[in-house]
Design a protein around this motif. Structure first.
Motif, short mmCIF file in Angstrom:
data_model
loop_
_atom_site.label_atom_id
_atom_site.label_comp_id
_atom_site.label_asym_id
_atom_site.label_seq_id
_atom_site.Cartn_x
_atom_site.Cartn_y
_atom_site.Cartn_z
N TYR A 186 -7.11 0.36 -0.29
CA TYR A 186 -5.93 0.13 0.83
C TYR A 186 -6.42 -0.85 1.98
O TYR A 186 -5.81 -1.78 2.44
N CYS B 205 0.88 -1.19 -0.02
CA CYS B 205 -0.03 -0.03 0.00
C CYS B 205 0.70 1.13 -0.12
O CYS B 205 0.53 2.16 -0.76
N LEU B 206 1.85 1.22 0.92
CA LEU B 206 2.82 2.47 0.74
C LEU B 206 3.43 2.62 -0.49
O LEU B 206 3.48 3.78 -0.96
N SER B 207 4.09 1.55 -1.02
CA SER B 207 4.66 1.84 -2.20
C SER B 207 3.64 2.02 -3.54
O SER B 207 4.03 2.99 -4.28
N ASP B 208 2.34 1.81 -3.41
CA ASP B 208 1.52 2.15 -4.41
C ASP B 208 1.13 3.67 -4.33
O ASP B 208 0.95 4.45 -4.87
N PHE B 209 0.82 4.19 -2.89
CA PHE B 209 0.83 5.55 -2.38
C PHE B 209 1.86 6.31 -2.95
O PHE B 209 1.60 7.62 -3.46
N MET B 210 3.08 5.79 -2.89
CA MET B 210 4.11 6.57 -3.35
C MET B 210 4.40 6.50 -4.94
O MET B 210 5.14 7.51 -5.45
N GLU C 221 -6.10 5.01 -10.42
CA GLU C 221 -5.56 5.41 -9.08
C GLU C 221 -6.47 4.86 -8.05
O GLU C 221 -7.77 4.80 -8.12
N ASP D 287 -10.16 6.37 -8.34
CA ASP D 287 -10.25 7.80 -8.56
C ASP D 287 -10.10 8.02 -10.03
O ASP D 287 -9.52 7.83 -10.69
N ASN E 206 -8.15 4.60 -3.99
CA ASN E 206 -8.51 5.47 -2.73
C ASN E 206 -8.32 4.48 -1.56
O ASN E 206 -7.85 3.41 -1.57
N TYR E 207 -8.42 5.17 -0.32
CA TYR E 207 -7.96 4.77 0.88
C TYR E 207 -8.93 3.58 1.11
O TYR E 207 -8.25 2.37 1.70
N ASN F 105 0.48 -0.81 -7.81
CA ASN F 105 -1.24 -0.84 -8.39
C ASN F 105 -1.37 -2.10 -8.79
O ASN F 105 -2.79 -2.47 -8.61
#
Length: 104
Positions: A76, A20-25, A70, A55, A72-73, A31
């Motif tokens: 995740y 999740c963090l790597s996708d958020f970055m 993209e 999104d 959304n939360y 993804n």
């Protein structure tokens, strides 16, 4: 060595947080790995939840059904819960296997 004695539910949950963090970055590979999870694919076709998970307005690729939308939360959160439950299932299986080995 103590890391190997941890429960699978903990280790797999940490891996899902890293994804999740790597996708958020901004990692595209993360993804794709998120979109390959079966509960996310099933919920991606349900109309009201679909717009909460992805999104569509900030779609830089221009396709509405692209795997590179993209997330959304909520997505995740679903990923984390799914992998936690998979780890919990593995923990239960390991516990049962150890119990049957002790009985034999």
């Amino acid at each position: 060595m103590s890391l190997l004695k941890r429960r699978f539910s903990f280790l797999i949950s940490i891996i899902s947080i890293i994804i999740c963090l790597s996708d958020f970055m901004g990692s595209g590979l993360a993804n794709i790995s998120i979109r390959l999870i079966p509960p996310i694919n099933i919920l991606a076709d349900v109309e009201p939840i679909r717009h909460w998970m992805f999104d569509f307005e900030n779609n830089k690729w221009g396709a509405s059904s692209s795997i590179l939308l993209e997330v959304n939360y909520l997505t995740y959160f679903i990923l984390f819960i799914t992998w936690f439950l998979v780890g919990l299932f593995i923990d239960i299986l390991v516990k049962r296997l150890r119990r049957t080995k002790q009985l034999v």
